[in-house]
Design a protein around this motif. Structure first.
Motif, PDB file in Angstrom:
ATOM      1  N   ARG A 151       0.831  -1.195   0.000  1.00  0.00           N
ATOM      2  CA  ARG A 151       0.000   0.000   0.000  1.00  0.00           C
ATOM      3  C   ARG A 151       0.879   1.263   0.000  1.00  0.00           C
ATOM      4  O   ARG A 151       0.606   2.229  -0.723  1.00  0.00           O
ATOM      5  CB  ARG A 151      -0.923  -0.001   1.215  1.00  0.00           C
ATOM      6  CG  ARG A 151      -1.883   1.173   1.195  1.00  0.00           C
ATOM      7  CD  ARG A 151      -2.964   1.058   2.212  1.00  0.00           C
ATOM      8  NE  ARG A 151      -3.932   0.092   1.683  1.00  0.00           N
ATOM      9  CZ  ARG A 151      -4.774  -0.604   2.407  1.00  0.00           C
ATOM     10  NH1 ARG A 151      -4.795  -0.466   3.714  1.00  0.00           N
ATOM     11  NH2 ARG A 151      -5.624  -1.437   1.861  1.00  0.00           N
ATOM     12  N   ALA A 152       1.951   1.260   0.745  1.00  0.00           N
ATOM     13  CA  ALA A 152       2.863   2.397   0.777  1.00  0.00           C
ATOM     14  C   ALA A 152       3.533   2.582  -0.583  1.00  0.00           C
ATOM     15  O   ALA A 152       3.718   3.705  -1.051  1.00  0.00           O
ATOM     16  CB  ALA A 152       3.909   2.213   1.865  1.00  0.00           C
ATOM     17  N   PHE A 153       3.870   1.483  -1.222  1.00  0.00           N
ATOM     18  CA  PHE A 153       4.491   1.550  -2.540  1.00  0.00           C
ATOM     19  C   PHE A 153       3.517   2.112  -3.566  1.00  0.00           C
ATOM     20  O   PHE A 153       3.901   2.909  -4.428  1.00  0.00           O
ATOM     21  CB  PHE A 153       4.977   0.157  -2.955  1.00  0.00           C
ATOM     22  CG  PHE A 153       5.655   0.147  -4.286  1.00  0.00           C
ATOM     23  CD1 PHE A 153       6.930   0.668  -4.429  1.00  0.00           C
ATOM     24  CD2 PHE A 153       5.023  -0.366  -5.414  1.00  0.00           C
ATOM     25  CE1 PHE A 153       7.563   0.672  -5.650  1.00  0.00           C
ATOM     26  CE2 PHE A 153       5.650  -0.358  -6.637  1.00  0.00           C
ATOM     27  CZ  PHE A 153       6.930   0.155  -6.762  1.00  0.00           C
ATOM     28  N   ILE A 154       2.265   1.726  -3.495  1.00  0.00           N
ATOM     29  CA  ILE A 154       1.249   2.204  -4.428  1.00  0.00           C
ATOM     30  C   ILE A 154       1.017   3.705  -4.238  1.00  0.00           C
ATOM     31  O   ILE A 154       0.843   4.459  -5.204  1.00  0.00           O
ATOM     32  CB  ILE A 154      -0.070   1.415  -4.277  1.00  0.00           C
ATOM     33  CG1 ILE A 154       0.133  -0.005  -4.776  1.00  0.00           C
ATOM     34  CG2 ILE A 154      -1.209   2.085  -5.029  1.00  0.00           C
ATOM     35  CD1 ILE A 154      -1.028  -0.927  -4.520  1.00  0.00           C
ATOM     36  N   ASN A 155       1.025   4.178  -3.000  1.00  0.00           N
ATOM     37  CA  ASN A 155       0.800   5.588  -2.711  1.00  0.00           C
ATOM     38  C   ASN A 155       2.020   6.457  -3.029  1.00  0.00           C
ATOM     39  O   ASN A 155       1.921   7.667  -3.056  1.00  0.00           O
ATOM     40  CB  ASN A 155       0.401   5.775  -1.243  1.00  0.00           C
ATOM     41  CG  ASN A 155      -0.986   5.236  -0.986  1.00  0.00           C
ATOM     42  OD1 ASN A 155      -1.816   5.170  -1.877  1.00  0.00           O
ATOM     43  ND2 ASN A 155      -1.230   4.824   0.248  1.00  0.00           N
ATOM     44  N   LEU A 156       3.149   5.809  -3.249  1.00  0.00           N
ATOM     45  CA  LEU A 156       4.371   6.539  -3.574  1.00  0.00           C
ATOM     46  C   LEU A 156       4.289   7.043  -5.003  1.00  0.00           C
ATOM     47  O   LEU A 156       3.848   6.347  -5.890  1.00  0.00           O
ATOM     48  CB  LEU A 156       5.558   5.583  -3.460  1.00  0.00           C
ATOM     49  CG  LEU A 156       6.783   6.158  -2.811  1.00  0.00           C
ATOM     50  CD1 LEU A 156       7.401   5.060  -1.982  1.00  0.00           C
ATOM     51  CD2 LEU A 156       7.754   6.699  -3.765  1.00  0.00           C
ATOM     52  N   ARG A 157       4.694   8.259  -5.205  1.00  0.00           N
ATOM     53  CA  ARG A 157       4.712   8.774  -6.569  1.00  0.00           C
ATOM     54  C   ARG A 157       5.999   9.560  -6.758  1.00  0.00           C
ATOM     55  O   ARG A 157       6.557  10.121  -5.822  1.00  0.00           O
ATOM     56  CB  ARG A 157       3.502   9.638  -6.881  1.00  0.00           C
ATOM     57  CG  ARG A 157       3.458  10.945  -6.166  1.00  0.00           C
ATOM     58  CD  ARG A 157       2.223  11.741  -6.593  1.00  0.00           C
ATOM     59  NE  ARG A 157       2.291  13.062  -6.044  1.00  0.00           N
ATOM     60  CZ  ARG A 157       2.755  14.116  -6.674  1.00  0.00           C
ATOM     61  NH1 ARG A 157       3.182  14.024  -7.891  1.00  0.00           N
ATOM     62  NH2 ARG A 157       2.787  15.300  -6.088  1.00  0.00           N
ATOM     63  N   LEU A 158       6.447   9.596  -7.983  1.00  0.00           N
ATOM     64  CA  LEU A 158       7.668  10.325  -8.292  1.00  0.00           C
ATOM     65  C   LEU A 158       7.388  11.821  -8.328  1.00  0.00           C
ATOM     66  O   LEU A 158       6.388  12.258  -8.886  1.00  0.00           O
ATOM     67  CB  LEU A 158       8.226   9.882  -9.643  1.00  0.00           C
ATOM     68  CG  LEU A 158       8.760   8.473  -9.712  1.00  0.00           C
ATOM     69  CD1 LEU A 158       9.145   8.133 -11.144  1.00  0.00           C
ATOM     70  CD2 LEU A 158       9.969   8.317  -8.801  1.00  0.00           C
ATOM     71  N   LYS A 159       8.290  12.583  -7.743  1.00  0.00           N
ATOM     72  CA  LYS A 159       8.153  14.032  -7.801  1.00  0.00           C
ATOM     73  C   LYS A 159       8.839  14.518  -9.068  1.00  0.00           C
ATOM     74  O   LYS A 159       9.945  14.087  -9.382  1.00  0.00           O
ATOM     75  CB  LYS A 159       8.781  14.672  -6.577  1.00  0.00           C
ATOM     76  CG  LYS A 159       8.030  14.342  -5.313  1.00  0.00           C
ATOM     77  CD  LYS A 159       8.544  15.112  -4.145  1.00  0.00           C
ATOM     78  CE  LYS A 159       7.714  14.742  -2.933  1.00  0.00           C
ATOM     79  NZ  LYS A 159       7.962  15.615  -1.815  1.00  0.00           N
ATOM     80  N   PRO A 160       8.184  15.410  -9.815  1.00  0.00           N
ATOM     81  CA  PRO A 160       8.783  15.894 -11.062  1.00  0.00           C
ATOM     82  C   PRO A 160       9.996  16.782 -10.789  1.00  0.00           C
ATOM     83  O   PRO A 160      10.078  17.453  -9.761  1.00  0.00           O
ATOM     84  CB  PRO A 160       7.653  16.689 -11.720  1.00  0.00           C
ATOM     85  CG  PRO A 160       6.760  17.076 -10.599  1.00  0.00           C
ATOM     86  CD  PRO A 160       6.874  15.987  -9.565  1.00  0.00           C
ATOM     87  N   ASN A 161      10.915  16.770 -11.732  1.00  0.00           N
ATOM     88  CA  ASN A 161      12.108  17.604 -11.638  1.00  0.00           C
ATOM     89  C   ASN A 161      11.718  19.042 -11.991  1.00  0.00           C
ATOM     90  O   ASN A 161      11.186  19.305 -13.063  1.00  0.00           O
ATOM     91  CB  ASN A 161      13.174  17.084 -12.608  1.00  0.00           C
ATOM     92  CG  ASN A 161      14.479  17.815 -12.457  1.00  0.00           C
ATOM     93  OD1 ASN A 161      14.563  18.867 -11.846  1.00  0.00           O
ATOM     94  ND2 ASN A 161      15.517  17.235 -13.025  1.00  0.00           N
ATOM     95  N   LYS A 162      12.024  19.965 -11.091  1.00  0.00           N
ATOM     96  CA  LYS A 162      11.648  21.365 -11.280  1.00  0.00           C
ATOM     97  C   LYS A 162      12.857  22.250 -11.578  1.00  0.00           C
ATOM     98  O   LYS A 162      12.756  23.478 -11.542  1.00  0.00           O
ATOM     99  CB  LYS A 162      10.928  21.884 -10.036  1.00  0.00           C
ATOM    100  CG  LYS A 162       9.622  21.159  -9.739  1.00  0.00           C
ATOM    101  CD  LYS A 162       8.989  21.718  -8.481  1.00  0.00           C
ATOM    102  CE  LYS A 162       7.716  20.973  -8.143  1.00  0.00           C
ATOM    103  NZ  LYS A 162       7.111  21.509  -6.909  1.00  0.00           N
ATOM    104  N   ASP A 163      13.992  21.647 -11.911  1.00  0.00           N
ATOM    105  CA  ASP A 163      15.213  22.428 -12.150  1.00  0.00           C
ATOM    106  C   ASP A 163      15.062  23.392 -13.322  1.00  0.00           C
ATOM    107  O   ASP A 163      15.454  24.557 -13.232  1.00  0.00           O
ATOM    108  CB  ASP A 163      16.408  21.506 -12.400  1.00  0.00           C
ATOM    109  CG  ASP A 163      16.828  20.752 -11.155  1.00  0.00           C
ATOM    110  OD1 ASP A 163      16.427  21.165 -10.042  1.00  0.00           O
ATOM    111  OD2 ASP A 163      17.552  19.748 -11.280  1.00  0.00           O
ATOM    112  N   LEU A 164      14.508  22.924 -14.444  1.00  0.00           N
ATOM    113  CA  LEU A 164      14.334  23.785 -15.610  1.00  0.00           C
ATOM    114  C   LEU A 164      13.386  24.935 -15.296  1.00  0.00           C
ATOM    115  O   LEU A 164      13.648  26.087 -15.662  1.00  0.00           O
ATOM    116  CB  LEU A 164      13.828  22.980 -16.805  1.00  0.00           C
ATOM    117  CG  LEU A 164      13.601  23.765 -18.095  1.00  0.00           C
ATOM    118  CD1 LEU A 164      14.880  24.465 -18.537  1.00  0.00           C
ATOM    119  CD2 LEU A 164      13.098  22.847 -19.198  1.00  0.00           C
ATOM    120  N   LEU A 165      12.318  24.636 -14.580  1.00  0.00           N
ATOM    121  CA  LEU A 165      11.363  25.674 -14.199  1.00  0.00           C
ATOM    122  C   LEU A 165      12.043  26.709 -13.300  1.00  0.00           C
ATOM    123  O   LEU A 165      11.888  27.917 -13.496  1.00  0.00           O
ATOM    124  CB  LEU A 165      10.159  25.057 -13.487  1.00  0.00           C
ATOM    125  CG  LEU A 165       9.068  26.031 -13.036  1.00  0.00           C
ATOM    126  CD1 LEU A 165       8.506  26.803 -14.216  1.00  0.00           C
ATOM    127  CD2 LEU A 165       7.978  25.288 -12.297  1.00  0.00           C
TER     128      LEU A 165
END
Length: 122
Positions: free
Chosen positions: A3-17
Motif C-alpha cells: 500500500r505504501a508503494f502504491i501511494n508513492l509517486r515520483l516528484k517531477p524535476n523542477k530544475d528547468l522551471l
C-alpha cells in the motif's frame, strides 16, 4: 508495504522551471515593453505557484515551463529613442582591427612589389 508503494509517486524535476524563473527575475525590465512584461508577470505567478507546490504533477511543471519559455521568447524590446546613449546597438560587424591592418599591410607590400618590378622593367 504494498500500500505504501502504491501511494508513492515520483516528484517531477523542477530544475528547468527554477532556471527559467531565475532568468525572468534577472531581466532588465527597462529594456522591454510593458505589454510583454505583463505577460511575463502573469506567467510568473503561475510558475512560482507550481514551483512552490510540493504536490505539483509532472504535467503542471511541463505546462509552466512551456508557458514561461513562450513568454520569454515573446519579449518585445523597447525602441531606442533618438539621442539615447545608454543603449548600444549591435551592428553585426565583428571585423577586428588586426585583420584590417593585416590586409592593409598586404596591400601595401603588393603595391611596393608591383612598383619595384615596373621600375626594373623600365
Amino acid at each position: 508495504l504494498v500500500r505504501a508503494f502504491i501511494n508513492l509517486r515520483l516528484k517531477p524535476n523542477k530544475d528547468l522551471l527554477s532556471d527559467l524563473i531565475n532568468k525572468a527575475n534577472g531581466l532588465n525590465r527597462a529594456d522591454y515593453t510593458s505589454a510583454s512584461l505583463k505577460a511575463i508577470d502573469d506567467v510568473m505567478e503561475k510558475a512560482n505557484a507550481v514551483l512552490n507546490n510540493p504536490e505539483a504533477t509532472k504535467e503542471e511543471v511541463e505546462t509552466a515551463v512551456s508557458a514561461l519559455t513562450k513568454a520569454l521568447a515573446g519579449l518585445g524590446a523597447n525602441p531606442v529613442k533618438q539621442g539615447d546613449k545608454t543603449v548600444s546597438i549591435k551592428t553585426g560587424d565583428e571585423t577586428s582591427l588586426g585583420m584590417l591592418m593585416s590586409l592593409a599591410g598586404l596591400s601595401l607590400l603588393s603595391f611596393i612589389g608591383y612598383v619595384s618590378i615596373k621600375r626594373k622593367e623600365d
